[in-house]
Design a protein around this motif. Structure first.
Motif, PDB file in Angstrom:
ATOM      1  N   LYS A 136      75.159   0.808  83.727  1.00 31.94           N
ATOM      2  CA  LYS A 136      75.086   0.517  82.292  1.00 31.94           C
ATOM      3  C   LYS A 136      73.763   0.987  81.718  1.00 31.94           C
ATOM      4  O   LYS A 136      73.721   1.540  80.616  1.00 31.94           O
ATOM      5  N   GLU A 137      72.681   0.747  82.469  1.00 33.10           N
ATOM      6  CA  GLU A 137      71.366   1.152  81.978  1.00 33.10           C
ATOM      7  C   GLU A 137      71.274   2.668  81.836  1.00 33.10           C
ATOM      8  O   GLU A 137      70.788   3.182  80.830  1.00 33.10           O
ATOM      9  N   ILE A 138      71.758   3.366  82.869  1.00 31.95           N
ATOM     10  CA  ILE A 138      71.712   4.833  82.819  1.00 31.95           C
ATOM     11  C   ILE A 138      72.544   5.351  81.643  1.00 31.95           C
ATOM     12  O   ILE A 138      72.119   6.234  80.907  1.00 31.95           O
ATOM     13  N   LYS A 145      73.140  -1.201  86.859  1.00 34.68           N
ATOM     14  CA  LYS A 145      72.382   0.055  86.930  1.00 34.68           C
ATOM     15  C   LYS A 145      73.092   1.150  86.139  1.00 34.68           C
ATOM     16  O   LYS A 145      72.483   1.879  85.362  1.00 34.68           O
ATOM     17  N   GLN A 182      79.605   7.419  88.593  1.00 32.59           N
ATOM     18  CA  GLN A 182      78.454   7.514  87.689  1.00 32.59           C
ATOM     19  C   GLN A 182      78.429   8.855  86.947  1.00 32.59           C
ATOM     20  O   GLN A 182      78.286   8.913  85.734  1.00 32.59           O
ATOM     21  N   LYS A 239      73.311   3.762  78.921  1.00 37.17           N
ATOM     22  CA  LYS A 239      72.678   3.372  77.662  1.00 37.17           C
ATOM     23  C   LYS A 239      71.610   4.391  77.264  1.00 37.17           C
ATOM     24  O   LYS A 239      71.485   4.765  76.100  1.00 37.17           O
ATOM     25  N   GLU A 240      70.840   4.820  78.273  1.00 37.59           N
ATOM     26  CA  GLU A 240      69.782   5.793  77.994  1.00 37.59           C
ATOM     27  C   GLU A 240      70.345   7.071  77.394  1.00 37.59           C
ATOM     28  O   GLU A 240      69.753   7.682  76.521  1.00 37.59           O
ATOM     29  N   GLU A 241      71.523   7.456  77.917  1.00 37.75           N
ATOM     30  CA  GLU A 241      72.134   8.704  77.474  1.00 37.75           C
ATOM     31  C   GLU A 241      72.822   8.551  76.122  1.00 37.75           C
ATOM     32  O   GLU A 241      73.008   9.518  75.403  1.00 37.75           O
ATOM     33  N   LEU A 294      78.761   9.868  82.827  1.00 37.78           N
ATOM     34  CA  LEU A 294      77.772  10.684  82.124  1.00 37.78           C
ATOM     35  C   LEU A 294      78.427  11.930  81.517  1.00 37.78           C
ATOM     36  O   LEU A 294      78.182  12.281  80.367  1.00 37.78           O
ATOM     37  N   GLU A 338      80.575   1.996  75.400  1.00 36.61           N
ATOM     38  CA  GLU A 338      79.854   0.765  75.751  1.00 36.61           C
ATOM     39  C   GLU A 338      80.725  -0.157  76.597  1.00 36.61           C
ATOM     40  O   GLU A 338      80.234  -1.045  77.281  1.00 36.61           O
TER      41      GLU A 338
END
Lengths: 186, 76
Positions: B69-71, B67, A38, B73-75, A42, A9
């Motif tokens: 952060k949102e992506i 943006k 990005q 968060k979804e994951e 992920l 977070e």
């Protein structure tokens, strides 16, 4: 030894700019760099369960990012069907032709080492910025990196100029100390 | 003409962003001439500015970060 734990977070506030600068020094394109950062976050999230806490969080993310950068070059090269070394014609001279000869390293030039050192300096500064309180880091970046004027920042963050200068003062003082420790005396 | 160290520091910070007026710069110069501690702060402050310029710092925009952060968060 301290136990390292992941805090996804906090990743973006703490590391996004650091990783972005690291990437841009390698791919030279802001859009591609953004995508790679990005993807790194992920991928980090997906493999978080494999994190053994041996390396610091940032080092671990950088390791993932390095692979992403390599993958990126593999992909772009395989699209063209062959490996390619990119060599742009020097833009700093107006001479034409004979460009291979001109690309030979000048033994007296400090350009390359300067460029490497500046890249490292950029990372050192970002590592120090990441240690600042969030709001100070934000104000400092807006003012120093994005070069926004005082009025715009004040409007956007809903603060008054004296607040802004207090935060700038604290940020700069901390940064000077941090760089003295991490850059001038490594 | 005399200003406090606190005021001098404020002007010194403004100088880093070219936002100090001529009068302010004059006051700062005078203060640096008579003060013991501020010259060191001023020197380090200018050095920080030149380091930042030299490093060609880049940062992601706040919208880009939001943006991301949102992506994320979804994951998450």
């Amino acid at each position: 030894m301290t136990e390292h734990v992941l805090h996804p977070e906090k990743w973006i506030d703490s590391y996004a700019d650091y990783l972005f600068n690291y990437t841009i020094g390698r791919v030279n394109d802001a859009e591609i760099a953004k995508d790679l950062v990005q993807e790194t976050f992920l991928a980090g999230l997906k493999s978080a369960k494999n994190y053994k806490g041996e390396a610091a969080e940032r080092t671990w993310l950088i390791a993932i990012l390095k692979r992403k950068v390599i993958d990126h070059y593999r992909k772009t090269n395989s699209k063209k069907g062959r490996a390619e070394v990119r060599m742009d014609y020097s833009v700093h001279t107006d001479s034409q032709g004979d460009w291979l000869e001109e690309q030979i390293a000048d033994p007296f030039s400090s350009f390359e080492t300067d460029a490497i050192e500046n890249k490292e300096l950029g990372l050192a500064i970002h590592a120090c910025i990441a240690k600042l309180p969030k709001k100070q880091a934000l104000v400092f970046s807006m003012k120093t990196i994005q070069e926004m004027d005082t009025e715009t920042i004040c409007n956007e963050l809903d603060i008054n100029p004296s607040n802004l200068w207090v935060m700038i003062h604290r940020a700069r003082t901390t940064l000077m100390g941090c760089l003295n420790q991490n850059w001038f005396k490594p | 003409m005399m200003i406090s160290c606190k005021k001098a520091a404020l002007i010194c910070n403004k100088v880093q962003y070219r936002e100090a007026t001529f009068l302010e710069r004059l006051k700062l110069k005078f203060h640096l001439f008579v003060c013991k501690n501020c010259p060191e702060f001023s020197r380090q402050n200018s050095r920080l500015t030149s380091l930042c310029q030299q490093a060609d710092l880049r940062s992601l925009s706040e919208t880009d970060k939001k943006k991301m952060k949102e992506i994320l968060k979804e994951e998450f």
